[in-house]
Scaffold this motif. Structure first.
Motif, short mmCIF file in Angstrom:
data_model
loop_
_atom_site.label_atom_id
_atom_site.label_comp_id
_atom_site.label_asym_id
_atom_site.label_seq_id
_atom_site.Cartn_x
_atom_site.Cartn_y
_atom_site.Cartn_z
N UNK A 109 -30.41 11.50 -16.08
CA UNK A 109 -29.96 10.29 -16.78
C UNK A 109 -28.45 10.16 -16.73
N UNK A 110 -27.77 11.27 -16.50
CA UNK A 110 -26.31 11.22 -16.44
C UNK A 110 -25.88 10.93 -15.00
N UNK A 111 -24.83 11.61 -14.54
CA UNK A 111 -24.29 11.35 -13.21
C UNK A 111 -24.68 12.44 -12.21
N UNK A 112 -25.75 13.18 -12.53
CA UNK A 112 -26.16 14.30 -11.70
C UNK A 112 -27.38 13.91 -10.85
N UNK A 113 -27.32 14.22 -9.55
CA UNK A 113 -28.43 13.93 -8.65
C UNK A 113 -28.39 14.93 -7.50
N UNK A 114 -29.40 14.88 -6.65
CA UNK A 114 -29.41 15.80 -5.51
C UNK A 114 -30.72 15.79 -4.77
N UNK A 115 -30.87 16.78 -3.89
CA UNK A 115 -32.06 16.90 -3.06
C UNK A 115 -32.42 18.37 -2.90
N UNK A 116 -33.70 18.68 -3.02
CA UNK A 116 -34.25 19.99 -2.71
C UNK A 116 -35.20 19.81 -1.53
N UNK A 117 -35.10 20.66 -0.51
CA UNK A 117 -35.97 20.50 0.65
C UNK A 117 -36.27 21.84 1.29
N UNK A 118 -37.41 21.89 1.97
CA UNK A 118 -37.83 23.07 2.71
C UNK A 118 -38.52 22.60 3.98
N UNK A 119 -38.27 23.28 5.08
CA UNK A 119 -38.92 22.91 6.35
C UNK A 119 -39.23 24.16 7.14
N UNK A 120 -40.28 24.05 7.96
CA UNK A 120 -40.68 25.16 8.82
C UNK A 120 -41.39 24.57 10.03
N UNK A 121 -41.08 25.08 11.23
CA UNK A 121 -41.77 24.60 12.42
C UNK A 121 -41.90 25.70 13.44
N UNK A 122 -42.93 25.55 14.27
CA UNK A 122 -43.19 26.48 15.37
C UNK A 122 -43.49 25.68 16.63
N UNK A 123 -42.96 26.15 17.76
CA UNK A 123 -43.21 25.50 19.03
C UNK A 123 -43.07 26.53 20.15
N UNK A 124 -43.54 26.16 21.32
CA UNK A 124 -43.32 27.01 22.49
C UNK A 124 -41.84 26.93 22.85
N UNK A 125 -41.19 28.08 23.00
CA UNK A 125 -39.75 28.11 23.26
C UNK A 125 -39.43 27.57 24.64
N UNK A 126 -38.21 27.08 24.80
CA UNK A 126 -37.74 26.66 26.12
C UNK A 126 -37.60 27.89 27.02
N UNK A 127 -38.03 27.75 28.25
CA UNK A 127 -37.86 28.84 29.21
C UNK A 127 -36.55 28.67 29.97
N UNK A 128 -36.06 29.77 30.55
CA UNK A 128 -34.77 29.79 31.23
C UNK A 128 -33.70 29.24 30.30
N UNK A 129 -33.54 29.88 29.18
CA UNK A 129 -32.65 29.40 28.13
C UNK A 129 -31.20 29.80 28.36
N UNK A 130 -30.95 30.68 29.33
CA UNK A 130 -29.57 31.12 29.58
C UNK A 130 -29.15 32.15 28.55
N UNK A 131 -27.90 32.07 28.09
CA UNK A 131 -27.39 32.93 27.02
C UNK A 131 -27.45 34.41 27.38
N UNK A 132 -27.33 34.75 28.66
CA UNK A 132 -27.36 36.14 29.07
C UNK A 132 -28.75 36.74 29.12
N UNK A 133 -29.79 35.90 29.07
CA UNK A 133 -31.16 36.38 29.04
C UNK A 133 -31.82 36.12 30.39
N UNK A 134 -32.37 37.15 31.01
CA UNK A 134 -33.09 36.99 32.26
C UNK A 134 -34.35 36.17 32.02
N UNK A 135 -34.65 35.16 32.84
CA UNK A 135 -35.86 34.34 32.63
C UNK A 135 -37.12 35.18 32.53
N UNK A 136 -38.01 34.79 31.62
CA UNK A 136 -39.28 35.49 31.42
C UNK A 136 -40.42 34.55 31.75
N UNK A 137 -41.63 35.11 31.96
CA UNK A 137 -42.79 34.33 32.37
C UNK A 137 -44.00 34.74 31.54
#
Length: 402
Positions: A109-137
């Protein structure tokens, strides 16, 4: 792929089912939605190989659900999807992906407001991602999660105190990608000033503390890496008109790592987002950034390796054109330039990524959408086996009941 086996001869009855669902959608506005989608795609280079490209067809079936409900002064929102992906030849990559987000916009009721949130996701990772990592299969899934709390206190009419805390994690199932796993906590405190309705200016201090539990050195030794980052953020937002909106951040950034061969950074980072709708038929979105890989990742950039030790310059353009009342055309471009320096071995490397996409969507009704898309992704790199070229094309159908 239940209920479709990712084969063309099974698409017809599945699309008929989507048409039936779309026709049953209610016309009135509802806080809930429930739906499903089916898609079939061809991928020319599944593992993003540099020389021996491998192609496959992948079918996907998704269930969608969500809620957007006002509860007095509060607003509760939920978005969730589960997707089964089945490959015709590379069956070892079959996977179940999901995405879920839960949030609450709250106000006192005063001047206080905000947001609370949570997220989670899973997917198949990108291949040949670089970053010093040898490509995997082999099958490699990527899990991301985030918890965030934002609070705002209106000090005076035009000045607001804003604080936020964020916890993030990322994990890959393949041990070879261990150097990209991380845990991090971010805290920010600052002031936001609105001198006028279309203009917003902000100044904040941001501190990040994180850890990679299993960082793999170039000599194949595993060691944890603890990192910190401090930013002073100058932010701004400007709604020049009802058709144009600009958001920007300019930061003085400094990061430090406990592992010797990781590059510490001190310099200027930033991001710019411009949304423009010059006519009722045209809309454009532009993102530009210079930042570490993780911050680019959470800005929504596609096709980035998102290694927290990299500084990446990225540009993303998206446009949409309403050809008719039911037919929309989409186009997108992502360009990124990444440079890496390993101080322990006195070596440097670079990646230059490009991605393009073209698509069309037919909005048959409020609850039914059909679309097709063609995309290309490629990379030039100082490391020969990081370079690749891949094309993807396919179509989907989606039905939602509200």
């Amino acid at each position: 792929m239940p209920p479709c086996d990712a084969l063309r001869q099974h698409l017809t009855p599945c699309l008929a089912l989507l048409l039936a669902m779309g026709g049953a959608a209610h016309a009135e506005t509802s806080p809930y939605y429930l739906g499903g989608s089916l898609g079939l795609y061809h991928v020319s280079n599944v593992y993003r190989q540099s020389n021996a490209a491998n192609s496959d067809e992948v079918g996907s079936a998704s269930l969608l659900a969500g809620l957007d409900q006002r509860l007095g002064r509060q607003r509760l929102f939920v978005d969730a999807s589960v997707q089964a992906n089945r490959y015709r030849r590379s069956s070892e990559l079959n996977n179940i992906a999901y995405s879920a987000k839960l949030g609450l916009d709250w106000a006192s009721l005063a001047r206080l407001s905000g947001t609370l949130s949570a997220s989670k996701n899973r997917s198949l990772a990108d291949y040949n991602i670089g970053s010093g990592i040898t490509p995997i299969f082999k099958k490699n899934t990527e899990d991301n999660s985030q918890l965030q709390g934002i609070a705002r206190l209106g000090l005076v009419t035009k000045l607001t105190l804003e604080a936020s805390v964020t916890h993030r994690t990322r994990d890959f199932s393949a041990i070879e990608y261990g150097r990209l796993n991380y845990r991090e906590d971010v805290g920010s405190l600052g002031l936001v000033w609105r001198p006028s309705s279309p203009l917003r200016l902000g100044l904040a201090a941001r501190h990040t503390k994180g850890k990679n539990p299993r960082y793999l050195l170039q000599n194949q030794q595993v060691t944890p890496d603890e990192f910190t980052r401090n930013d002073v953020d100058l932010t701004g937002g400007w709604e020049a008109s009802g058709a144009s909106k600009l958001d920007a951040r300019l930061s003085a950034s400094r990061s430090r790592h406990s592992v010797a061969d990781l590059r510490n950074f001190s310099g200027v980072t930033g991001a710019l987002l411009w949304q423009w709708q010059p006519t009722a038929k045209w809309s454009f979105s532009t993102r530009v950034s210079r930042d570490s890989g993780l911050d680019n990742y959470y800005l929504g950039f596609a096709n980035l390796s998102s290694d927290y030790n990299r500084i990446t310059r990225a540009l993303q353009l998206n446009s949409s054109y309403e050809l008719s009342g039911k037919l929309l055309l989409d186009a997108g471009l992502t360009i990124s330039s990444t440079d890496r320096s390993d101080t322990l071995f006195q070596s440097s490397s670079y990646d230059r990524d490009r991605a393009y996409k073209l698509g069309a969507r037919w909005i048959y009704s409020r609850g039914l959408e059909l679309g097709c898309q063609l995309s290309h992704a490629g990379r030039r790199s100082s490391t020969a086996f990081y370079a690749y070229s891949a094309n993807t094309y396919g179509c989907y159908g989606q039905a939602v009941i509200r």
